[in-house]
Design a protein around this motif. Sequence first.
Motif, PDB file in Angstrom:
ATOM      1  N   VAL A 475      -5.235  -3.438  -8.148  1.00 40.03           N
ATOM      2  CA  VAL A 475      -6.095  -4.529  -8.598  1.00 40.03           C
ATOM      3  C   VAL A 475      -6.536  -5.314  -7.373  1.00 40.03           C
ATOM      4  N   GLU A 477      -7.551  -8.397  -5.056  1.00 39.38           N
ATOM      5  CA  GLU A 477      -7.169  -9.799  -5.105  1.00 39.38           C
ATOM      6  C   GLU A 477      -8.347 -10.663  -5.555  1.00 39.38           C
ATOM      7  N   ASN A 479      -8.846 -11.510  -8.454  1.00 37.50           N
ATOM      8  CA  ASN A 479      -9.304 -11.004  -9.746  1.00 37.50           C
ATOM      9  C   ASN A 479      -9.413 -12.142 -10.749  1.00 37.50           C
ATOM     10  N   VAL A 483      -8.013  -9.985 -16.606  1.00 33.33           N
ATOM     11  CA  VAL A 483      -8.614  -8.681 -16.384  1.00 33.33           C
ATOM     12  C   VAL A 483      -7.589  -7.594 -16.708  1.00 33.33           C
ATOM     13  N   VAL A 485      -5.569  -4.391 -16.100  1.00 33.03           N
ATOM     14  CA  VAL A 485      -5.116  -3.728 -14.878  1.00 33.03           C
ATOM     15  C   VAL A 485      -4.955  -2.235 -15.116  1.00 33.03           C
ATOM     16  N   SER A 533      -4.941 -15.024 -11.136  1.00 29.04           N
ATOM     17  CA  SER A 533      -5.567 -14.375  -9.997  1.00 29.04           C
ATOM     18  C   SER A 533      -4.518 -14.109  -8.926  1.00 29.04           C
ATOM     19  N   GLN A 569      -8.966  -8.182  -0.143  1.00 31.41           N
ATOM     20  CA  GLN A 569     -10.407  -8.438  -0.118  1.00 31.41           C
ATOM     21  C   GLN A 569     -10.708  -9.329   1.084  1.00 31.41           C
TER      22      GLN A 569
END
Length: 837
Positions: A475, A477, A479, A483, A485, A533, A569
């Motif tokens: 996943v 980061e 996020n 969401v 997974v 998140s 990210q």
Amino acid sequence: MAPRVDYFRSCVVSQHRRRRTAQLKWQTVLFLLCVYGTDAVSGQARYSIPEEMPEGSFVGNIAKDLGLEISRLLSGKARVVTKGGRQYVELSRDKGALVVKERIDREELCKQTTPCSFSFDLIIENPIQLHRITVEVLDINDNAPVFPKGAVHLEISESTASGKRFTLDSAVDLDVGLNGIQSYALSPTDHFKLEVSNRADGKKYVEMVLQRELDREERTELKLVLTAYDGGSPKKSSTVQIHVSVLDNNDNSPVCKQSVYKAEVREDSPVGSVLTTVSAADADEGVNGLVSYSFAQASKEARNVFKINSEIGEITLLNSLDYEKEQSYQVDIKVTDKGGLADTCKVVIDVVDVNDNAPTIQLMSFSNTIAENAPVGTTVAVVNVEDADSAQNGAVQCKINEDTPFKMESSLTDYYALVTDEVLDREHVAEYNVTISVRDQGSPALHSNKTLTVRVSDVNDNAPVFHSAHYTAFVPENNPPGVAVLTVRARDADWGPNARLSYFLEESDVMGSPVSSLISINSDSGVVHAVRSFDYEQMKSLSFNVTARDGGSPPLSSEVLVTVSVQDQNDNAPQVLYPVQSGGSVVAEMVPRSADVGYLVTKVVAVDVDSGQNAWLSYKLQKATDRALFEVGAQNGEIRTVRQVTDKDAVKQKLTVVVEDNGQPSRSAVVSINVAVADGFPEVLSELTDFPQGREYNEKLSFYLVLALAAVSFLFITTVVVIVSVKIYRWRQSRVLYQSSLPVIPYYPPGYADTGVSATLPHVYNYDVCMSTSSRKSDCKYSTLGGQSVLVVDQGFSETLQRALKDKDFLDSAESPETVGHWLILSLKERCVIFLL
């Protein structure tokens, strides 16, 4: 021909149909009690009831007689099962009693057979119990004797000697025993007397004996009455008229060649078949030597099935035969000549059984669903197998198809139990089609089949199994919360509720936080969601266990390890560690004018908290005072001279270096470096104060400050003017009230009484003006607190203002309130720069 045994499991039983005879003694029928698979037990009971009882009449308390509880009858769904035919008795479960279901006619049920009884089975399920019940039907005198003919005509020669016997048709009474025919009476008895004898089958044989010779000249015709009486209470009777015609002399009577004729006929013989021929001789000649044949004594059934040729004595088949209904017939044949003399003989016709009845399969009890954990030997069904034929034609083999985990076991006579022979597994085979095959031993053999569908019910004997032994998901980061997974899936080989799965997180801690605060799972679908998140820089991965639990009782479960890896990210820009950027100080790097090519001026040190290629940094020179003098290392951030420093190079050099990462999209940071090209510190100090300090930034800041100052000044002046105007207006109002003769009533708003503030003024204005020697740094504050207007000024101005306001002459000399307001405004303009806070 019997089928091959190697394809079937079989148990063979031979059943012989018992011939019904007239004289049967009372006997107790013993049944073999066979216990199979710990599921079935057997018992028997016998009752006696009179015929013609009304519906609902009590037969017997079967629960008490068999030692059964009423609750057992109800829970086991006890029921009465009759082998074909009509059901005369039914079970009242709530009372545990047998009652008459419909009227019973003993004569219709058993005819002349005695004792008369019928049997049925009482079946109780869970577990299966089988009880044989026999009910004997007692005869009542509900039938009167009946003669086969309404009148009897006899022709007797006048020369017939005394003692000659003439056979008469016996009366028929459907009742038996005492209720049957007991006696006959003849009247008048001038010429004849009556003799009654018993046959071997129990029936009475009636003969009329001539005791005085007849004289045609005296009487040509005699009329007699024969009466039959039964033994019932009250007695019932019947009569028949006998007409005797007296003929001329006839010397010889006909004589049968055999006293008893025997014949056998197959039950499938066609109508019209000749069975036998009765023959008689008469010594007379001419007309008196001619004889005729007729039935003298025959049952109604025999008259319907056979007929005799009156001229030649040939007995033929009038209707089809059925061995299962009647196995033997006995008739008396009367041979009569034209002179009226007669003789009788007996004809016995035996019906030969033919294999014309296929075996029958009657399902007595059947549980179409069986649990897969049922022990071996559990009873699934109980069937009754019968063949109406006799001897080998009625011998039956019972088998089932071999490819099933079942077998047939013989329990009672003619009964078979279908029981389990192996351990069942619904996940392997969920349904079986069991074909029960029965075949008799006749030639040709007849057979019947019955197919039972047995469903195997599920038992929660399989735990859930995940599709994977370990789940891994990635996943990114940052996020969004919620969401999805990944999805975990498990399967359960069971069925129905036992296969309905629910998913749960196993309680554990991840980095000091409950896993439920990071991850959630949909209990129905197994979809794993991120609760919040994730930040790669704080948590690179997390592992937890997911439990899948089925809906069985007790439930079974299994666990699987799930690892969620957080993907980095490029969400962090590079951070410059050196040189340190400070807002107010000017830091410069010195480069001597004697520096050679490649001289290390300084090194830009930066870091990126991201990982991987997102943390790969590159450096480039974005802006420089003299681009030809310096360069920056793309990988290490070192700033070096490109050429030899000369005296012509400016002392003040400013470099702008961009630090950029390798992410997508990339992020960057900018660092400004001041470089002083000089050989000594004094030279640098004289020039250092003139370094531009973000001119472009200062220009923009100045513009916004001027704009804000203008707006605030306008608002402040407007506010002050309004406040002063209101103050003057209230002051003038107070003056008017003061000069009037009306009493002044002080008004103290709530809270003012304790503060000591004068109640004549509803508002208190406070001013604080702060002054300094430099007008650019003077300050003036005007504030409103708690509904009061406060203007803050410096102490000097405050004292001046208070003295002016207290000076009564000053106030009286003012031409108008506006004069006071103008004075205040001018004073403020001279003393402060206004800011509105």
